[in-house]
Every structure is written in C-alpha cells, then in structure tokens.
Write an enzyme that holds these catalytic residues in place. Structure first.
Site, PDB file in Angstrom:
ATOM      1  N   ASP A 122       2.667  -0.397  -7.594  1.00 32.65           N
ATOM      2  CA  ASP A 122       1.844  -0.369  -6.366  1.00 32.65           C
ATOM      3  C   ASP A 122       0.405  -0.111  -6.794  1.00 32.65           C
ATOM      4  OD1 ASP A 122       0.807   0.285  -3.601  1.00 32.65           O
ATOM      5  OD2 ASP A 122       2.938   0.224  -3.105  1.00 32.65           O
ATOM      6  N   GLY A 142      -1.315  -1.132 -10.172  1.00 24.99           N
ATOM      7  CA  GLY A 142      -1.956  -2.432 -10.378  1.00 24.99           C
ATOM      8  C   GLY A 142      -2.129  -3.177  -9.065  1.00 24.99           C
ATOM      9  N   PHE A 172      -1.115  -6.700  -7.159  1.00 24.24           N
ATOM     10  CA  PHE A 172      -0.171  -7.823  -7.308  1.00 24.24           C
ATOM     11  C   PHE A 172      -0.836  -9.193  -7.133  1.00 24.24           C
ATOM     12  CE2 PHE A 172       1.717  -6.045  -3.084  1.00 24.24           C
ATOM     13  CZ  PHE A 172       0.798  -6.702  -2.270  1.00 24.24           C
ATOM     14  N   HIS A 209       5.491  -9.774   4.775  1.00 23.05           N
ATOM     15  CA  HIS A 209       5.094  -9.839   6.201  1.00 23.05           C
ATOM     16  C   HIS A 209       3.670  -9.321   6.441  1.00 23.05           C
ATOM     17  CE1 HIS A 209       6.348  -5.603   7.989  1.00 23.05           C
ATOM     18  NE2 HIS A 209       5.593  -5.468   6.939  1.00 23.05           N
TER      19      HIS A 209
HETATM   20  C1  LIG Z   1       3.815  -2.046   4.304  1.00 24.83           C
HETATM   21  S1  LIG Z   1       3.742  -1.151   2.797  1.00 24.83           S
HETATM   22  C2  LIG Z   1       5.407  -1.312   2.243  1.00 24.83           C
HETATM   23  C3  LIG Z   1       5.817  -0.221   1.300  1.00 24.83           C
HETATM   24  C4  LIG Z   1       7.292  -0.248   0.895  1.00 24.83           C
HETATM   25  N1  LIG Z   1       7.628  -1.479   0.176  1.00 24.83           N
HETATM   26  C5  LIG Z   1       8.164  -0.083   2.110  1.00 24.83           C
HETATM   27  O1  LIG Z   1       8.818  -1.034   2.507  1.00 24.83           O
HETATM   28  O2  LIG Z   1       8.193   0.997   2.674  1.00 24.83           O
HETATM   29  C6  LIG Z   1       2.850  -2.270   1.759  1.00 24.83           C
HETATM   30  C7  LIG Z   1       2.627  -1.759   0.352  1.00 24.83           C
HETATM   31  O3  LIG Z   1       1.925  -2.760  -0.381  1.00 24.83           O
HETATM   32  C8  LIG Z   1       1.011  -2.123  -1.228  1.00 24.83           C
HETATM   33  N2  LIG Z   1      -0.062  -3.052  -1.577  1.00 24.83           N
HETATM   34  C9  LIG Z   1      -0.973  -3.598  -0.753  1.00 24.83           C
HETATM   35  N3  LIG Z   1      -1.814  -4.396  -1.440  1.00 24.83           N
HETATM   36  C10 LIG Z   1      -1.435  -4.335  -2.740  1.00 24.83           C
HETATM   37  C11 LIG Z   1      -1.906  -4.942  -3.934  1.00 24.83           C
HETATM   38  N4  LIG Z   1      -2.949  -5.791  -3.916  1.00 24.83           N
HETATM   39  N5  LIG Z   1      -1.260  -4.681  -5.104  1.00 24.83           N
HETATM   40  C12 LIG Z   1      -0.193  -3.824  -5.127  1.00 24.83           C
HETATM   41  N6  LIG Z   1       0.314  -3.233  -4.005  1.00 24.83           N
HETATM   42  C13 LIG Z   1      -0.302  -3.479  -2.826  1.00 24.83           C
HETATM   43  C14 LIG Z   1       0.517  -0.959  -0.390  1.00 24.83           C
HETATM   44  O4  LIG Z   1      -0.117   0.038  -1.178  1.00 24.83           O
HETATM   45  C15 LIG Z   1       1.806  -0.486   0.279  1.00 24.83           C
HETATM   46  O5  LIG Z   1       2.466   0.477  -0.471  1.00 24.83           O
END
Ligand SMILES: C[S@@+](CC[C@H](N)C(=O)[O-])C[C@H]1O[C@@H](n2cnc3c(N)ncnc32)[C@H](O)[C@@H]1O
Length: 336
Positions: free
Chosen positions: A205, A226, A228, A246
C-alpha cells in the site's frame, strides 16, 4: 378518487418521505460516533446529564439525538436512563467488530461536502470530490494524516462482515505467497494468514498507510510501501485487490491491472474482491456503493460483463466469479 381527497398518505408518499429524510438519522449516527458517546456508556445505565458531562455535549441536544437513534434500536431508554443495545455496542471503539471508524469516515466533513456536489457529478460526469479537491481522495488523505488514519481504520472497521464472508468462499491456503495490493492495514490478508499457516503474505500500500502496520513476530507478513501506478509489484502466487478497482475509472483500473500482469509470474492468479452489479433490478449494495464511488474517488461498481471486458485490456481473463454469503464476490482472473 383524487389522491388529495384522502387524509391517509399513499405508500409512495411515505416511501419518498422516508428516503428523503433518511440522512437526518444517519447524520445523528455520524455525530454520535464522532463524539464517542458509546464509549462513555458502560454496562450500567447513564442519565443524559451524566453522558453529556462525560462527552462535553449539551444535555438536551444529546437527549434528542439519542432519542431518534433509539427509535431505530441504537441505544435504548430504560427507567429514565440510557443503556446499550446490540447496535450501539458496535459504536464502541473497543468492540472487536467496532463500526465506529467506518461511521466516522462516512460522516467526515471532507466527504460530506463532496456529497453536496453530487449534482455536479450528475450534470458533468466528473467526480464531485474533485470539484473541491482536484487532486482526488487518495492524494487528499496522504496530505491529511488524521483523516487518513480514520480512513484506514474505517477500512478495517467496514471489512469485518466482508472478511467473514470471503474467507469460507475461497481456498486461500493453496497459495504459498499472497500479495494484497492496496490492502490498507492488512485486515483481509492477516485474516487469511491466520487460517493458512503455510502461506506468506505481502502487504502493499502507500508508504503512509504501511507505516501504520506493525506485523506481529509470529505473522508471516512482510510489508511494502509503494504506488501501484508507478512501482514494480512484488512477486506472488496470488494478488488480492479488495475494494481497489471500484475506486478508479476504466483507464486507471487498466493501468493498475496491467501493472500486476506485467510483474506477476505466469501461473499467478488475480483475485478482485468487489460487489458485482446484478443485471436484475431491485436493491443491491453495489448500486449504493456505485454512487459513493461516483461522488468520492471517481470510480464505479461494475457488472460481470464490464469486469470481463475491462480485464481483457490488461492481458488477463476472467476465469470465474465466486459468490460469497455477502454482496461481495471473488472475481478470479488468470493470465490470458
Ligand atoms: C478503499 S481502500 C481499500 C483497502 C482494503 N483493500 C480494503 O478492502 O479494506 C483503497 C486502498 O488503496 C490504497 N491506494 C490508493 N492509491 C494507491 C496507490 N497509488 N498505490 C498503492 N495503494 C493505493 C489506499 O491507501 C487504500 O488503502
């Protein structure tokens, strides 16, 4: 007969009134969760004055808010004092299945203001949140540590129900290494590792989110900070993405999934865990989440057909959709 002649409102009138005003009750819930009222009510009953003193609130206003919530079974009024119900106990921060942080996150002013701009999204197709904060939700959170902390905690809070449904639906123990991409504080991955002692986990994350995670010495969990969109992703047998795709429109979703396809071993699977919009009419959580995605991060919920088409642009194919005992499904994708 002219409906105006009848003193009794029609079912349609009642339905519209209830839906229109539903946020009055949910707003009370947000405020009570934010103030932490449930944490100040223990197993013995408390008078309004005593609760108001311990929460620093105005007694009559607190009473009126709790009276509305109690009409929905959240707190109860017994012999002139407040007591907990099953639902109000879930508002406590120390409850193992606490919903407090999720409710606080939904009620956070920055998100509440974005909902005021829903009409902008409907008129323009653009994201309401970005009308106020053009850099978007995740950049905003990365620059606001307290709100980010509530958001990350809220993901754990909301996931209690989803994880309980996902775990028995899919055999995760068959994999040697599972990477959870955008896994937040690692609630899903850690629950999987607990029941799969031979599996190693990699939690990926953003660095400021990963900084909140401290693996236990006994956990076979490593953490990687990092982005993604731009960074190489760790090698694994399976990649989990729960509530990630989503959040994004099709162009960004294709970038995320193509990055995984680029870095994953050829045998690996990609498991996207999302609500799938049914093609039938009628209520479904996906249809509500879809509007939240339209308003806040600018993403969408998708039908099975839309997922199938989306991933075909990323060198992947949708192999099967495993339903769970919740509105969430596991969409299994293979290289193809
Ligand atoms: C809606 S949350 C979902 C978290 C977890 N997967 C869950 O279902 O509870 C979206 C996650 O994507 C991560 N995220 C957003 N942009 C990101 C990026 N560019 N690289 C890595 N992680 C990212 C956020 O920090 C967050 O933890």
């Amino acid at each position: 007969m002219n409906p105006m002649d009848s003193a009794k409102p029609s079912d349609a009138n009642i339905q519209l009134m209830q839906l229109t005003n539903a946020f009055w009750t949910s707003r009370c819930l947000h405020v009570v969760a934010e103030i932490g009222v449930a944490d100040h009510l223990n197993e013995k009953s408390e008078s309004t004055d005593s609760l108001a003193r311990s929460t620093g609130t105005h007694p009559e206003s607190l009473y009126r808010v709790l009276r509305l919530l109690a009409s929905q079974g959240i707190f109860a009024w017994k012999d002139g004092a407040w007591v907990h119900t099953e639902a109000s106990r879930l508002l406590r921060a120390d409850h193992p299945a606490s919903m407090r942080d999720y409710i606080r996150m939904i009620g956070m002013p920055v998100f509440w203001h974005a909902w005021e701009e829903l009409e902008y999204s409907v008129r323009t197709g653009r994201t309401a949140f970005q009308k106020i904060h053009p850099a978007g939700v995740f950049t905003y959170l990365s620059e606001h540590p307290e709100q980010s902390r509530i958001f990350n905690a809220s993901m754990t809070s909301k996931a209690h129900r989803d994880i309980a449904a996902v775990l028995p639906a899919y055999d995760f123990s068959q994999f040697k290494t599972i990477a959870d991409i955008g896994g937040g504080r690692g609630h899903l991955l850690r629950a999987i590792l607990k029941q799969s002692p031979n599996t190693n986990g990699i939690l990926f994350d953003q660095p400021h989110v990963i900084a909140e995670v401290q693996p236990e010495p006994a956990e076979k969990l490593s953490v990687v900070g990092g982005n993604f969109f731009t960074d190489r992703l760790p090698a694994a047998d399976t990649y989990l993405l729960m509530n990630i795709i989503h959040d994004w429109d099709d162009a960004d979703s294709i970038k995320i999934l193509s990055g995984i396809r680029r870095d994953m071993p050829a045998h690996a699977r990609v498991l996207v865990i999302e609500t799938v919009v049914p093609t039938t009419h009628g209520p479904h959580l996906s249809k509500e989440l879809d509007i939240a995605m339209m308003t806040l991060p600018g993403g969408k919920e998708r039908t099975q057909e839309e997922y199938s088409k989306l991933v075909s642009h990323c060198g992947l194919r949708l192999n099967r959709v495993v339903e769970t005992q919740s509105p969430y499904s596991v969409l299994e994708m293979l290289a193809g």
